[in-house]
Design an enzyme around this catalytic site. Sequence first.
Site, PDB file in Angstrom:
ATOM      1  N   CYS A  78       0.824  -1.209   0.000  1.00  0.00           N
ATOM      2  CA  CYS A  78       0.000   0.000   0.000  1.00  0.00           C
ATOM      3  C   CYS A  78       0.871   1.278   0.000  1.00  0.00           C
ATOM      4  CB  CYS A  78      -0.983  -0.070   1.160  1.00  0.00           C
ATOM      5  SG  CYS A  78      -2.461   0.872   0.836  1.00  0.00           S
ATOM      6  N   HIS A 171      -3.322  -4.923   1.856  1.00  0.00           N
ATOM      7  CA  HIS A 171      -2.603  -5.076   3.131  1.00  0.00           C
ATOM      8  C   HIS A 171      -2.536  -6.540   3.556  1.00  0.00           C
ATOM      9  CE1 HIS A 171      -2.264  -0.937   4.901  1.00  0.00           C
ATOM     10  NE2 HIS A 171      -3.165  -0.681   3.968  1.00  0.00           N
ATOM     11  N   GLU A 173      -0.815  -7.924   5.756  1.00  0.00           N
ATOM     12  CA  GLU A 173      -0.621  -8.091   7.213  1.00  0.00           C
ATOM     13  C   GLU A 173      -1.941  -8.009   7.965  1.00  0.00           C
ATOM     14  OE1 GLU A 173      -0.285  -5.391   5.600  1.00  0.00           O
ATOM     15  OE2 GLU A 173      -0.905  -3.696   6.824  1.00  0.00           O
TER      16      GLU A 173
HETATM   17  N1  GLN Z   1      -3.482   6.453   0.779  1.00  0.00           N
HETATM   18  C1  GLN Z   1      -2.293   6.142   1.521  1.00  0.00           C
HETATM   19  C2  GLN Z   1      -1.118   6.925   0.964  1.00  0.00           C
HETATM   20  O1  GLN Z   1      -1.270   7.672   0.087  1.00  0.00           O
HETATM   21  C3  GLN Z   1      -1.970   4.668   1.491  1.00  0.00           C
HETATM   22  C4  GLN Z   1      -3.031   3.933   2.294  1.00  0.00           C
HETATM   23  C5  GLN Z   1      -2.532   2.711   2.965  1.00  0.00           C
HETATM   24  O2  GLN Z   1      -1.337   2.451   3.079  1.00  0.00           O
HETATM   25  N2  GLN Z   1      -3.480   1.977   3.471  1.00  0.00           N
HETATM   26  O3  GLN Z   1      -0.046   6.756   1.433  1.00  0.00           O
END
Ligand code: GLN
Length: 188
Positions: A78, A171, A173
């Site tokens: 992410c 994610h 995890e």
């Molecule tokens: N939107 C977040 C960002 O721009 C990422 C979101 C996440 O890691 N769950 O970093």
Amino acid sequence: MKVGVLALQGAFGLHERVLNRLDVAAVQVRTSEELAEVDRMVIPGGESTAISKLLDANDLADPLAERLADGLPVLGTCAGLILLASEVVDGYPGQHCFGAIDATVRRNGYGRQSESFHAPIEIEGWELPFPGVFIRAPVIASAGPEVEVLAELDGVPVLCRQGSVVVSSFHPELAEDDRIHRWFVEQE
Ligand code: GLN
């Protein structure tokens, strides 16, 4: 093997927990000295802009860029994917993207927090789908020819690898499923 988890902001504790479950030595990385000790690295989800600023505040951006350029195996999830991408759309000016994987990502491309969702992810060669948790996730808008797409959702890559760099827009995890971490630490 010592796996570092970048522990500046975000979901680092949960990654550590999964690695511990797998009996892998996991250490939190906040300094260049700690970074120098690890053989692999996880860059967690969270807020890429905050992590980016904290990398600067902790004098970690250059040492991390160097280790990535030297081929440090890394799993970026992410926000971690955003930091490893070669180009970020809708990022903050000056936000780091280390270009460890040849991909363009669109920050928050799956929408806001309230549009977070779960979806089963079919991974090639894996018997059971992986429970994907998407939270303000980035969209992988394009990926270069060296990028291996390991899973897609609605035709969009969500799990990719380029050499020893593995990224997911979801994610792993947060799923009670350790397969992605196990596979990452078992990579040659
Ligand atoms: N939107 C977040 C960002 O721009 C990422 C979101 C996440 O890691 N769950 O970093």
